[in-house]
Design a protein around this motif. Sequence first.
Motif, mmCIF file in Angstrom:
data_model
loop_
_atom_site.group_PDB
_atom_site.id
_atom_site.type_symbol
_atom_site.label_atom_id
_atom_site.label_comp_id
_atom_site.label_asym_id
_atom_site.label_seq_id
_atom_site.Cartn_x
_atom_site.Cartn_y
_atom_site.Cartn_z
ATOM 1 N N LEU A 114 0.851 -1.202 0.000
ATOM 2 C CA LEU A 114 0.000 0.000 0.000
ATOM 3 C C LEU A 114 0.888 1.253 0.000
ATOM 4 O O LEU A 114 0.616 2.222 -0.714
ATOM 5 C CB LEU A 114 -0.932 -0.010 1.225
ATOM 6 N N ALA A 115 1.986 1.179 0.787
ATOM 7 C CA ALA A 115 2.915 2.324 0.828
ATOM 8 C C ALA A 115 3.527 2.563 -0.557
ATOM 9 O O ALA A 115 3.614 3.704 -1.020
ATOM 10 C CB ALA A 115 4.011 2.067 1.864
ATOM 11 N N CYS A 116 3.922 1.471 -1.237
ATOM 12 C CA CYS A 116 4.501 1.609 -2.595
ATOM 13 C C CYS A 116 3.483 2.274 -3.522
ATOM 14 O O CYS A 116 3.814 3.157 -4.314
ATOM 15 C CB CYS A 116 4.876 0.249 -3.183
ATOM 16 N N GLN A 117 2.226 1.825 -3.393
ATOM 17 C CA GLN A 117 1.169 2.355 -4.260
ATOM 18 C C GLN A 117 0.926 3.846 -3.977
ATOM 19 O O GLN A 117 0.830 4.651 -4.889
ATOM 20 C CB GLN A 117 -0.115 1.561 -4.021
ATOM 21 N N MET A 118 0.858 4.181 -2.675
ATOM 22 C CA MET A 118 0.578 5.577 -2.315
ATOM 23 C C MET A 118 1.711 6.505 -2.735
ATOM 24 O O MET A 118 1.480 7.657 -3.090
ATOM 25 C CB MET A 118 0.317 5.687 -0.804
ATOM 26 N N LYS A 119 2.949 5.979 -2.707
ATOM 27 C CA LYS A 119 4.101 6.798 -3.114
ATOM 28 C C LYS A 119 4.231 6.849 -4.633
ATOM 29 O O LYS A 119 5.146 7.477 -5.156
ATOM 30 C CB LYS A 119 5.383 6.217 -2.520
ATOM 31 N N LYS A 120 3.390 6.108 -5.324
ATOM 32 C CA LYS A 120 3.434 6.003 -6.786
ATOM 33 C C LYS A 120 4.809 5.550 -7.286
ATOM 34 O O LYS A 120 5.277 5.972 -8.339
ATOM 35 C CB LYS A 120 3.024 7.330 -7.444
ATOM 36 N N SER A 121 5.475 4.711 -6.473
ATOM 37 C CA SER A 121 6.768 4.176 -6.919
ATOM 38 C C SER A 121 6.473 2.905 -7.716
ATOM 39 O O SER A 121 5.359 2.393 -7.675
ATOM 40 C CB SER A 121 7.651 3.825 -5.713
ATOM 41 N N ASP A 122 7.467 2.409 -8.438
ATOM 42 C CA ASP A 122 7.196 1.165 -9.169
ATOM 43 C C ASP A 122 7.730 -0.047 -8.395
ATOM 44 O O ASP A 122 7.893 -1.125 -8.940
ATOM 45 C CB ASP A 122 7.751 1.212 -10.606
ATOM 46 N N SER A 123 7.992 0.159 -7.099
ATOM 47 C CA SER A 123 8.468 -0.956 -6.276
ATOM 48 C C SER A 123 7.325 -1.934 -6.014
ATOM 49 O O SER A 123 6.161 -1.541 -5.978
ATOM 50 C CB SER A 123 8.986 -0.443 -4.928
ATOM 51 N N ILE A 124 7.706 -3.182 -5.825
ATOM 52 C CA ILE A 124 6.704 -4.203 -5.519
ATOM 53 C C ILE A 124 7.127 -4.970 -4.264
ATOM 54 O O ILE A 124 8.262 -4.850 -3.806
ATOM 55 C CB ILE A 124 6.498 -5.196 -6.691
ATOM 56 N N VAL A 125 6.199 -5.780 -3.755
ATOM 57 C CA VAL A 125 6.485 -6.598 -2.571
ATOM 58 C C VAL A 125 6.292 -8.059 -2.951
ATOM 59 O O VAL A 125 5.275 -8.414 -3.556
ATOM 60 C CB VAL A 125 5.514 -6.251 -1.418
ATOM 61 N N VAL A 126 7.268 -8.877 -2.606
ATOM 62 C CA VAL A 126 7.087 -10.326 -2.762
ATOM 63 C C VAL A 126 6.815 -10.903 -1.385
ATOM 64 O O VAL A 126 7.586 -10.686 -0.447
ATOM 65 C CB VAL A 126 8.334 -10.994 -3.384
ATOM 66 N N CYS A 127 5.704 -11.593 -1.271
ATOM 67 C CA CYS A 127 5.297 -12.170 0.010
ATOM 68 C C CYS A 127 5.471 -13.690 -0.076
ATOM 69 O O CYS A 127 4.653 -14.380 -0.682
ATOM 70 C CB CYS A 127 3.841 -11.786 0.256
ATOM 71 N N PHE A 128 6.570 -14.193 0.496
ATOM 72 C CA PHE A 128 6.807 -15.642 0.494
ATOM 73 C C PHE A 128 5.947 -16.289 1.578
ATOM 74 O O PHE A 128 5.812 -15.737 2.678
ATOM 75 C CB PHE A 128 8.273 -15.947 0.799
ATOM 76 N N PHE A 129 5.391 -17.460 1.285
ATOM 77 C CA PHE A 129 4.633 -18.172 2.324
ATOM 78 C C PHE A 129 4.581 -19.670 2.028
ATOM 79 O O PHE A 129 4.785 -20.107 0.892
ATOM 80 C CB PHE A 129 3.212 -17.608 2.449
ATOM 81 N N GLY A 130 4.295 -20.449 3.064
ATOM 82 C CA GLY A 130 4.182 -21.896 2.907
ATOM 83 C C GLY A 130 2.730 -22.305 2.706
ATOM 84 O O GLY A 130 1.813 -21.544 3.033
ATOM 85 N N ASP A 131 2.526 -23.506 2.172
ATOM 86 C CA ASP A 131 1.165 -24.010 1.933
ATOM 87 C C ASP A 131 0.315 -23.958 3.215
ATOM 88 O O ASP A 131 -0.835 -23.529 3.200
ATOM 89 C CB ASP A 131 1.219 -25.442 1.405
ATOM 90 N N GLY A 132 0.931 -24.368 4.341
ATOM 91 C CA GLY A 132 0.177 -24.443 5.602
ATOM 92 C C GLY A 132 -0.371 -23.092 6.029
ATOM 93 O O GLY A 132 -1.482 -22.991 6.545
ATOM 94 N N SER A 133 0.406 -22.032 5.777
ATOM 95 C CA SER A 133 -0.010 -20.710 6.249
ATOM 96 C C SER A 133 -1.200 -20.168 5.467
ATOM 97 O O SER A 133 -1.835 -19.208 5.899
ATOM 98 C CB SER A 133 1.155 -19.726 6.200
ATOM 99 N N SER A 134 -1.517 -20.781 4.321
ATOM 100 C CA SER A 134 -2.679 -20.284 3.560
ATOM 101 C C SER A 134 -3.988 -20.728 4.213
ATOM 102 O O SER A 134 -5.072 -20.417 3.721
ATOM 103 C CB SER A 134 -2.626 -20.741 2.098
ATOM 104 N N ASN A 135 -3.890 -21.439 5.333
ATOM 105 C CA ASN A 135 -5.090 -21.762 6.112
ATOM 106 C C ASN A 135 -5.326 -20.752 7.227
ATOM 107 O O ASN A 135 -6.296 -20.862 7.979
ATOM 108 C CB ASN A 135 -4.968 -23.168 6.707
ATOM 109 N N GLU A 136 -4.413 -19.794 7.341
ATOM 110 C CA GLU A 136 -4.550 -18.759 8.376
ATOM 111 C C GLU A 136 -5.471 -17.649 7.872
ATOM 112 O O GLU A 136 -5.422 -17.281 6.683
ATOM 113 C CB GLU A 136 -3.178 -18.131 8.692
ATOM 114 N N GLY A 137 -6.254 -17.084 8.793
ATOM 115 C CA GLY A 137 -7.151 -15.981 8.422
ATOM 116 C C GLY A 137 -6.413 -14.820 7.782
ATOM 117 O O GLY A 137 -6.907 -14.203 6.837
ATOM 118 N N SER A 138 -5.209 -14.528 8.293
ATOM 119 C CA SER A 138 -4.490 -13.355 7.789
ATOM 120 C C SER A 138 -4.141 -13.494 6.298
ATOM 121 O O SER A 138 -4.049 -12.495 5.590
ATOM 122 C CB SER A 138 -3.221 -13.117 8.609
ATOM 123 N N TRP A 139 -3.982 -14.741 5.838
ATOM 124 C CA TRP A 139 -3.696 -14.942 4.399
ATOM 125 C C TRP A 139 -4.888 -14.472 3.573
ATOM 126 O O TRP A 139 -4.748 -13.746 2.591
ATOM 127 C CB TRP A 139 -3.403 -16.421 4.117
#
Length: 315
Positions: A114-139
Motif C-alpha cells: 500500500l505504501a509503494c502504491q501511495m508513493k506512486k513508486s514502481d516498487s513491488i512486494v514479494v510475500c513468500f509463504f508456505g502451503d500451511g499458512s494459507s489456512n490462516e485468516g491473515s492470508w
Amino acid sequence: MVRIRCFETRVSKCFAKGQVQGFVHLCIGQEATAAGVCANLKEGDFISSTHRGHGHIIAKGADIKTMMAELFGKETGYCHGKGGSMHISDTSIGVLGANGIVGGGFNLAAGAALACQMKKSDSIVVCFFGDGSSNEGSWHEAMNIASVWKLPILFVCENNLYGISSRVDRSMAVENVADRAAAYGMEQTIAYGNDVAIVYETAKEAVDYVRSGKGPMLVEYKTYRQHGHFEGEPDVYRPAEEIKEWLDQDPIKNCKAFMKENNILNEEEQSFIDQEMEHEIDEAVKFAENSPFPPVTTAVRDVYTDIVEEGRDYR
Ligand SMILES: Cc1ncc(C[n+]2csc(CCOP(=O)(O)OP(=O)(O)O)c2C)c(N)n1
C-alpha cells in the motif's frame, strides 16, 4: 543457490554442536524458489518472509556474517543476538523480516505494498509463504485487500507438501493453494519449484505483471524440504520413497548437471563457486564465534519498545 545451501548446511552442523540457539527451520532443497524469484527483484523492492526464511533473505542480499552472528546469539547479529533465525530483517535491503508467527508476514506485506502504491513508486512486494499458512485468516485478509485495492504484491507460495507433519491434503480441500486465488479474482500460476530456470521465467512474468500496476498475483511452486520441519525433529511422517524421489530432484545438483551438459559452466568452474561459498561461510562462522554475547545490561533493549517516562528508563 549454492550460497544458501552452504550457509544452511553449516548452520545445521553448528546447531548439532550446540552453537546455534533456538528453533531453526532450513530450506535445504527449496533454494530454487528463493534464488529464482529474488533474481527478478531490484533495489527498492521488498520481501516478507517466513520461519523458513534464510534462503529468501540471502537471495535478497543480506549480509552473511551478520546473519550467522544472529543465529549464534551474538551482539553483532541483525537483532543483536536476541531474535535468532526467525526474526532476521534488514529494511535497508527491503527485507521486512522473517517471522515466527505463521501468517505474520501477510499483512506487513500488504501494508508495504500500500505504501509503494501511495508513493506512486514502481516498487513491488514479494510475500513468500508456505502451503500451511494459507489456512490462516491473515492470508485470506491480505489476499482480499490486495485484490480489492490492486496492490503491487506477488504472493509466492512454496508448497513443500507439509505443514509440520500434516500433509497438504489433510488441511486443504482443494488440490492447489493457487486454486484459492480465484475466490479473490486474482491471477495465478502453478509451476515446478525445483528447476531454477523455470522459477526464474515464471517469476519474471509475474513480477512484470505486478510491476505494471495490474494488481497482485499468486505463483505456487511445488517443492520439498530435504530436512525435517526444524533441526532436530525426528521426521517420521514422510514416506521414504517420497523423500528419495525429491532428493533426486535436488535443484542445485540438477542445475549443475544442466550447466555442464550445455557447456554453460564446467566442473572446474562449478567447484570454484563451491569453494568460494565455503570460504565465505568459514569467515561468517569465525566472525560469529569471535563476536561477544550481548551484555546483560541490554537484556530488554530492542525487545520492547523503548520507554522513558517519569525518570524511569526501561531500556
Ligand atoms: C500462528 C502460528 N500457528 C502455529 C505455529 C506453529 N507452526 C510453525 S511452522 C508451522 C507450519 C507451517 O507450514 P507451512 O506454512 O506450510 O510452512 P513450511 O514449514 O512447510 O515451510 C506451524 C503450524 C506458529 N509458529 N504460528
